[in-house]
Design a protein around this motif. Structure first.
Motif, short mmCIF file in Angstrom:
data_model
loop_
_atom_site.label_atom_id
_atom_site.label_comp_id
_atom_site.label_asym_id
_atom_site.label_seq_id
_atom_site.Cartn_x
_atom_site.Cartn_y
_atom_site.Cartn_z
N GLU A 198 0.82 -1.22 0.00
CA GLU A 198 0.00 0.00 0.00
C GLU A 198 0.86 1.27 0.00
OE1 GLU A 198 -3.31 -0.08 -0.33
OE2 GLU A 198 -3.17 -2.25 -0.42
N GLY A 199 2.19 1.11 -0.08
CA GLY A 199 3.07 2.27 -0.17
C GLY A 199 3.94 2.52 1.03
N VAL A 200 3.71 1.82 2.12
CA VAL A 200 4.52 1.99 3.32
C VAL A 200 5.94 1.49 3.02
CG1 VAL A 200 4.78 1.22 5.73
CG2 VAL A 200 2.51 1.73 4.82
N PRO A 201 6.97 2.16 3.54
CA PRO A 201 8.33 1.68 3.29
C PRO A 201 8.56 0.30 3.92
CG PRO A 201 8.35 3.47 4.89
CD PRO A 201 6.95 3.36 4.37
N GLU A 202 9.49 -0.45 3.36
CA GLU A 202 9.79 -1.78 3.90
C GLU A 202 10.21 -1.66 5.36
OE1 GLU A 202 12.39 -4.24 1.63
OE2 GLU A 202 11.11 -4.13 -0.14
N PRO A 203 9.79 -2.62 6.17
CA PRO A 203 10.11 -2.55 7.59
C PRO A 203 11.58 -2.83 7.87
CG PRO A 203 9.06 -4.63 7.09
CD PRO A 203 9.01 -3.80 5.83
N ILE A 204 12.01 -2.30 8.98
CA ILE A 204 13.34 -2.57 9.51
C ILE A 204 13.13 -3.30 10.82
CG2 ILE A 204 15.42 -1.50 10.46
CD1 ILE A 204 14.71 0.90 8.55
N SER A 205 13.92 -4.32 11.04
CA SER A 205 13.88 -5.04 12.30
C SER A 205 15.29 -5.49 12.62
CB SER A 205 12.95 -6.25 12.21
OG SER A 205 12.93 -6.95 13.43
N PHE A 206 15.62 -5.51 13.88
CA PHE A 206 16.93 -6.01 14.29
C PHE A 206 16.81 -7.46 14.74
CE2 PHE A 206 17.71 -1.38 15.52
CZ PHE A 206 18.17 -1.09 14.26
N PHE A 247 16.44 -10.11 9.38
CA PHE A 247 16.05 -8.76 8.98
C PHE A 247 17.16 -7.76 9.32
CE2 PHE A 247 11.68 -10.06 8.29
CZ PHE A 247 11.23 -9.14 7.35
N ALA A 248 17.90 -8.03 10.39
CA ALA A 248 18.96 -7.11 10.82
C ALA A 248 20.04 -6.94 9.75
CB ALA A 248 19.59 -7.61 12.12
#
Length: 179
Positions: free
Chosen positions: A88-96, A100-101
């Motif tokens: 829907e346009g939200v930036p890709e998530p960041i997770s540590f 994903f880190a």
């Protein structure tokens, strides 16, 4: 139990029947050793669409969506964001959390944070002067029930300072050398 083809209510009934009639509870035992109504992997996926919608709502309320990053405390939350918010346009998530880190950016100039976690950390509270609880997962059978989404804006100090310090620690712990 291996294929999530039943809805939550039918899966709960199936689990109860299996426990009572076949004396099999192993499918309902979670990593904490406790027995629940649903298998852990099944409950992990419930609430994902709801979480995606809350994240999308936060992103749409951001004063500057282009300077906003999405941080998810664990890879399940990040997966939910990838599936239901990013398209829907939200930036890709960041997770540590987990692998994903590895992909977390080394630097950011963002000044707005969408923060997904069970609770709001003190470090976040010290950085932003405008923190709004946008919503929380309410699905009654979701393992992530209660997970909250915050929109954090108007930093009182550069967000990049906290980010850069924290990302260096995370990457060093993973054995990743920063350029």
């Amino acid at each position: 139990f291996g294929m999530p083809i039943l809805g939550p209510e039918k899966m709960i009934n199936y689990g109860k029947w299996t426990s009572k009639n076949l004396h099999l509870q192993m499918f309902l035992r979670w990593e904490n050793g406790e027995i629940y109504d649903l298998p852990q992997d099944y409950a992990d996926m419930l609430g994902w669409e709801e979480l995606g919608q809350i994240i999308l709502k936060a992103w749409r309320q951001a004063l500057d969506p282009e300077q906003t990053i999405l941080y998810c405390e664990n890879y399940g939350q990040a997966g939910a964001a990838m599936r239901f918010a990013v398209p829907e346009g939200v930036p890709e998530p960041i997770s540590f959390n987990g692998t994903f880190a590895i992909w977390a950016p080394i630097e950011t100039q963002a000044h707005t944070l969408i923060y997904v976690n069970d609770e709001l950390g003190e470090d976040i509270q010290q950085i932003f002067s405008d923190i709004q609880l946008i919503g929380r997962i309410e699905h009654p059978y979701a393992r992530e029930r209660g997970t909250q989404v915050y929109l954090c804006q108007k930093p009182v100090q550069p967000f990049s300072n906290l980010w850069n310090r924290h990302i260096q620690e995370v990457k060093a712990n993973l054995g990743i050398q920063l350029e």
